[in-house]
Design a protein around this motif. Structure first.
Motif, mmCIF file in Angstrom:
data_model
loop_
_atom_site.group_PDB
_atom_site.id
_atom_site.type_symbol
_atom_site.label_atom_id
_atom_site.label_comp_id
_atom_site.label_asym_id
_atom_site.label_seq_id
_atom_site.Cartn_x
_atom_site.Cartn_y
_atom_site.Cartn_z
ATOM 1 N N ALA A 1 0.825 -1.212 0.000
ATOM 2 C CA ALA A 1 0.000 0.000 0.000
ATOM 3 C C ALA A 1 0.857 1.260 0.000
ATOM 4 C CB ALA A 1 -0.932 -0.014 1.216
ATOM 5 N N LEU A 2 1.980 1.228 0.717
ATOM 6 C CA LEU A 2 2.877 2.378 0.728
ATOM 7 C C LEU A 2 3.454 2.631 -0.666
ATOM 8 C CD1 LEU A 2 4.509 4.601 2.155
ATOM 9 C CD2 LEU A 2 6.243 2.857 2.672
ATOM 10 N N GLU A 3 3.894 1.577 -1.325
ATOM 11 C CA GLU A 3 4.450 1.759 -2.670
ATOM 12 C C GLU A 3 3.394 2.305 -3.630
ATOM 13 O OE1 GLU A 3 6.700 -1.782 -3.875
ATOM 14 O OE2 GLU A 3 8.438 -0.592 -3.198
ATOM 15 N N ASP A 4 2.144 1.861 -3.494
ATOM 16 C CA ASP A 4 1.063 2.409 -4.326
ATOM 17 C C ASP A 4 0.867 3.895 -4.031
ATOM 18 O OD1 ASP A 4 0.600 -0.050 -5.498
ATOM 19 O OD2 ASP A 4 -1.081 -0.574 -4.193
ATOM 20 N N LEU A 5 0.891 4.262 -2.758
ATOM 21 C CA LEU A 5 0.726 5.669 -2.385
ATOM 22 C C LEU A 5 1.848 6.519 -2.989
ATOM 23 C CD1 LEU A 5 -0.098 6.963 1.199
ATOM 24 C CD2 LEU A 5 1.631 8.066 -0.193
ATOM 25 N N LEU A 6 3.073 6.055 -2.864
ATOM 26 C CA LEU A 6 4.204 6.820 -3.384
ATOM 27 C C LEU A 6 4.146 6.936 -4.904
ATOM 28 C CD1 LEU A 6 7.043 5.318 -1.149
ATOM 29 C CD2 LEU A 6 5.845 7.490 -0.838
ATOM 30 N N ARG A 7 3.706 5.878 -5.550
ATOM 31 C CA ARG A 7 3.654 5.881 -7.010
ATOM 32 C C ARG A 7 2.509 6.732 -7.541
ATOM 33 N NH1 ARG A 7 4.123 0.966 -7.437
ATOM 34 N NH2 ARG A 7 1.917 0.363 -7.328
ATOM 35 N N ASN A 8 1.360 6.699 -6.868
ATOM 36 C CA ASN A 8 0.160 7.342 -7.410
ATOM 37 C C ASN A 8 -0.110 8.746 -6.890
ATOM 38 O OD1 ASN A 8 -0.446 4.959 -8.845
ATOM 39 N ND2 ASN A 8 -1.499 4.079 -7.070
ATOM 40 N N ASP A 9 0.357 9.061 -5.679
ATOM 41 C CA ASP A 9 -0.013 10.328 -5.052
ATOM 42 C C ASP A 9 1.133 11.334 -4.962
ATOM 43 O OD1 ASP A 9 -2.230 8.748 -4.666
ATOM 44 O OD2 ASP A 9 -2.600 9.411 -2.624
ATOM 45 N N LEU A 10 2.329 10.849 -4.739
ATOM 46 C CA LEU A 10 3.449 11.758 -4.524
ATOM 47 C C LEU A 10 3.896 12.379 -5.844
ATOM 48 C CD1 LEU A 10 4.910 12.331 -1.805
ATOM 49 C CD2 LEU A 10 6.748 10.840 -2.597
ATOM 50 N N PRO A 11 4.236 13.676 -5.863
ATOM 51 C CA PRO A 11 4.756 14.288 -7.084
ATOM 52 C C PRO A 11 5.969 13.521 -7.605
ATOM 53 C CG PRO A 11 4.308 15.971 -5.434
ATOM 54 C CD PRO A 11 4.154 14.635 -4.744
ATOM 55 N N PRO A 12 6.157 13.491 -8.923
ATOM 56 C CA PRO A 12 7.239 12.678 -9.487
ATOM 57 C C PRO A 12 8.634 13.146 -9.119
ATOM 58 C CG PRO A 12 6.204 14.044 -11.175
ATOM 59 C CD PRO A 12 5.349 14.164 -9.953
ATOM 60 N N SER A 13 8.788 14.403 -8.770
ATOM 61 C CA SER A 13 10.117 14.907 -8.442
ATOM 62 C C SER A 13 10.029 15.873 -7.261
ATOM 63 C CB SER A 13 10.733 15.628 -9.647
ATOM 64 O OG SER A 13 11.997 16.165 -9.330
ATOM 65 N N LEU A 14 10.683 15.511 -6.178
ATOM 66 C CA LEU A 14 10.762 16.383 -5.012
ATOM 67 C C LEU A 14 12.240 16.650 -4.729
ATOM 68 C CD1 LEU A 14 8.163 14.761 -2.565
ATOM 69 C CD2 LEU A 14 7.960 16.988 -3.679
ATOM 70 N N PRO A 15 12.687 17.896 -4.899
ATOM 71 C CA PRO A 15 14.101 18.195 -4.645
ATOM 72 C C PRO A 15 14.439 18.092 -3.169
ATOM 73 C CG PRO A 15 12.883 20.209 -5.148
ATOM 74 C CD PRO A 15 11.931 19.075 -5.364
ATOM 75 N N ILE A 16 15.163 17.045 -2.808
ATOM 76 C CA ILE A 16 15.525 16.772 -1.411
ATOM 77 C C ILE A 16 17.027 16.544 -1.345
ATOM 78 C CG2 ILE A 16 15.331 15.075 0.462
ATOM 79 C CD1 ILE A 16 12.419 14.633 -0.462
ATOM 80 N N ASP A 17 17.701 17.234 -0.427
ATOM 81 C CA ASP A 17 19.149 17.077 -0.339
ATOM 82 C C ASP A 17 19.616 16.402 0.938
ATOM 83 O OD1 ASP A 17 18.921 19.024 1.607
ATOM 84 O OD2 ASP A 17 19.836 20.618 0.415
ATOM 85 N N ARG A 18 18.677 16.097 1.845
ATOM 86 C CA ARG A 18 19.069 15.410 3.076
ATOM 87 C C ARG A 18 17.852 14.748 3.713
ATOM 88 N NH1 ARG A 18 21.340 20.618 5.948
ATOM 89 N NH2 ARG A 18 21.855 20.951 3.765
ATOM 90 N N CYS A 19 18.124 13.682 4.444
ATOM 91 C CA CYS A 19 17.098 12.980 5.207
ATOM 92 C C CYS A 19 17.493 13.041 6.674
ATOM 93 C CB CYS A 19 16.994 11.531 4.739
ATOM 94 S SG CYS A 19 15.953 10.487 5.776
ATOM 95 N N ILE A 20 16.580 13.500 7.525
ATOM 96 C CA ILE A 20 16.862 13.622 8.952
ATOM 97 C C ILE A 20 15.843 12.795 9.732
ATOM 98 C CG2 ILE A 20 16.928 15.216 10.906
ATOM 99 C CD1 ILE A 20 18.035 17.318 9.010
ATOM 100 N N VAL A 21 16.352 11.907 10.566
ATOM 101 C CA VAL A 21 15.517 10.999 11.356
ATOM 102 C C VAL A 21 15.627 11.403 12.818
ATOM 103 C CG1 VAL A 21 15.090 8.592 11.968
ATOM 104 C CG2 VAL A 21 15.982 9.158 9.693
ATOM 105 N N LEU A 22 14.495 11.703 13.425
ATOM 106 C CA LEU A 22 14.461 12.104 14.830
ATOM 107 C C LEU A 22 13.676 11.091 15.652
ATOM 108 C CD1 LEU A 22 13.647 15.932 14.517
ATOM 109 C CD2 LEU A 22 15.888 14.878 14.850
ATOM 110 N N GLY A 23 14.214 10.729 16.815
ATOM 111 C CA GLY A 23 13.470 9.928 17.770
ATOM 112 C C GLY A 23 13.176 8.508 17.339
ATOM 113 N N LEU A 24 14.086 7.885 16.593
ATOM 114 C CA LEU A 24 13.869 6.512 16.148
ATOM 115 C C LEU A 24 13.836 5.531 17.312
ATOM 116 C CD1 LEU A 24 13.636 4.552 13.707
ATOM 117 C CD2 LEU A 24 16.144 4.373 13.768
#
Length: 269
Positions: A78-101
């Protein structure tokens, strides 16, 4: 400009049995419930103790175990379907930050489920184009720089996360790294910590607690009324600047409940 938006559809009553065998029954927007999807004020946190005899290989094997279960789950599809169908095709992102894992060596099973979820998100966002040839060097590490921060991380957690390609930073450095080009992974943080992570800049993409839950429960904050109002302003502003989708339900752990994927609207919208 009004802040009022069309409300999300009401949550339904959901029963979930987690990896520890506990059954959770969750209902939305009941202000007298004890749901933990928005935490209360942060306490002084110390690094978790490493269980006697635990090694990096143990964490790698545990990771493989959770990852194999996650990849065959309906939530993953279901997550892969959401990412494929709903998320814009290109999101300019230069870093990933994970808090409180949370500590992976001595923490919640939810920490492992969150980690493998994040890997799917990362792989779908930053996989090379079908027409792009990938060199061996590029294949070793695709996508933006990745940072992880949690005061409970111990040395073994840090070594394992670095093995996965993360740079582990000490509190509060990660907050200074958040920009408008950040992918922020921060589900179920304390209210004031969540507000702080969204206050400096509006991250391009965020996995976090639904804004409606924060606004309903901002009174959990220990801050004075003025500071609470500022937290409310931050949550309103981010909600108004983004598009959101609820995360798919996960039948093995309740962590996706009351959690959304947000991404910023185009500037001309």
């Amino acid at each position: 400009m009004t802040r009022k938006k069309k409300p999300l559809p009401p949550y339904k009553r959901i029963q979930v049995t987690d990896s520890d065998g506990w059954t959770h029954i969750s209902r939305s927007h009941a202000k007298t419930t004890s749901n933990k999807h928005v935490c209360s004020s942060p306490k002084k946190l110390l690094p978790s103790l490493v269980p006697t005899g635990q090694t990096l290989l143990d964490l790698r094997n545990t990771h493989s175990h959770y990852r194999s279960q996650w990849l065959t789950s309906p939530c993953h599809r279901a997550l892969e379907d959401l990412l494929r169908n709903d998320l814009p095709p290109s999101l300019p992102i230069d870093r990933c930050i994970v808090l409180g894992l949370g500590s992976l060596s001595n923490g919640r099973r939810s920490s492992w489920w969150e980690l493998v979820f994040l890997e799917t998100l990362h792989q779908n966002l930053f996989r090379p184009s079908p027409h792009q040839r990938e060199t061996p060097e590029q294949g070793k590490r695709q996508g933006p720089a990745m940072y992880a921060q949690d005061p409970v991380f111990n040395d073994l957690d840090g070594a394992f996360l670095e093995h996965l390609g993360y740079t582990v930073v000490s509190d509060p450095r990660a907050f200074d790294l958040i920009t408008a080009s950040t992918m922020l992974f921060a589900p179920h943080l304390e209210v004031e910590v969540y507000a702080r992570s969204l206050g400096k800049a509006k991250p391009r993409l965020c996995v976090g607690t639904a804004m409606e839950e924060c606004l309903d429960r901002v009174n959990f904050s220990p801050n004075n009324n003025h500071e609470r109002e500022m937290e409310n302003e931050i949550f309103h502003a981010y909600r108004d600047a983004t598009v959101s989708r609820r995360l798919p339900e996960f039948d093995r752990d309740p962590w996706t409940l009351f959690t959304c994927l947000y991404w910023t609207k185009p500037v001309d919208e």
